[in-house]
Enzyme design. Structure first.
Site, short mmCIF file in Angstrom:
data_model
loop_
_atom_site.label_atom_id
_atom_site.label_comp_id
_atom_site.label_asym_id
_atom_site.label_seq_id
_atom_site.Cartn_x
_atom_site.Cartn_y
_atom_site.Cartn_z
N CYS A 1 0.84 -1.19 0.00
CA CYS A 1 0.00 0.00 0.00
C CYS A 1 0.88 1.24 0.00
O CYS A 1 2.00 1.23 0.53
CB CYS A 1 -0.89 -0.01 1.24
SG CYS A 1 -2.10 1.34 1.29
N ASP A 2 0.38 2.29 -0.59
CA ASP A 2 1.03 3.58 -0.53
C ASP A 2 -0.04 4.64 -0.35
O ASP A 2 -1.12 4.53 -0.93
CB ASP A 2 1.85 3.86 -1.79
CG ASP A 2 2.76 5.04 -1.59
OD1 ASP A 2 3.76 4.90 -0.87
OD2 ASP A 2 2.46 6.13 -2.12
#
Length: 182
Positions: free
Chosen positions: A65-66
């Site tokens: 995830c970012d």
């Protein structure tokens, strides 16, 4: 085995809402190489992180995830210094921003990549509140120079996922990825 491709302690805690059966391996990628529009940045960075780990562990599942904070069309990264944190919080004061997370799940013969947006409305903040917050909470490693979980009274309200603002859109992942089914 599920691998969380992240060094974030907040993402690790949030993933525990779905499963305790995972390991953490932080990918080694240069995020500065991605020169793309802000709205596409989190999903492309999550893909890069996921594939970096999946290439090393092809028989495992990977979740990456970012998260970025977008204010007035510009990405606010991590401040790294107190001065920059204070400057960022002054810019955010009294405004609405978008917290945009992209995540990528690779495993069980599928790739799932999605984006989740949450709108965060800041209260109008006086300078002393900003300085005190930065000194007390040290938000130098947090995008936008704040942690919503700090409960410091910076935020007026949000529209969307609280967990997304913390860094992992748990509800969306739960709805679209086969993580809980272990």
């Amino acid at each position: 085995m599920l691998i969380l491709a992240s060094g974030s302690p907040r993402r690790k805690e949030l993933l525990k809402k779905l499963t305790n059966e995972f390991v953490v391996i932080s990918p080694d990628i240069d995020e500065s190489l991605l020169n793309i529009p802000a709205k596409d940045l989190p999903i492309e960075e999550s893909r890069a992180k996921a594939y970096a780990i999946a290439s090393q562990y092809p028989n495992d599942e990977v979740l990456a995830c970012d998260t970025v904070v977008i204010l007035d069309g510009k990405v606010l990264g991590k401040p790294h210094t107190e001065e920059r944190a204070i400057e960022m919080l002054k810019m955010e004061s009294g405004k609405r921003q978008i917290v945009l997370s992209g995540y990528t799940y690779i495993g069980k013969g599928v790739e799932i990549s999605r984006s989740v947006a949450t709108y965060v409305y800041f209260k109008a903040l006086d300078e002393q509140t900003i300085v005190d917050y930065v000194k007390e909470k040290r938000p130098l490693d947090k995008a936008g120079a704040y942690g919503i979980q700090d409960e410091y009274g910076l935020i007026e309200r949000i529209e969307g996922s609280y967990d997304n603002v913390m860094g992992l859109p748990v509800e969306d992942i739960d709805a679209h990825c086969p993580i809980r089914q272990r």
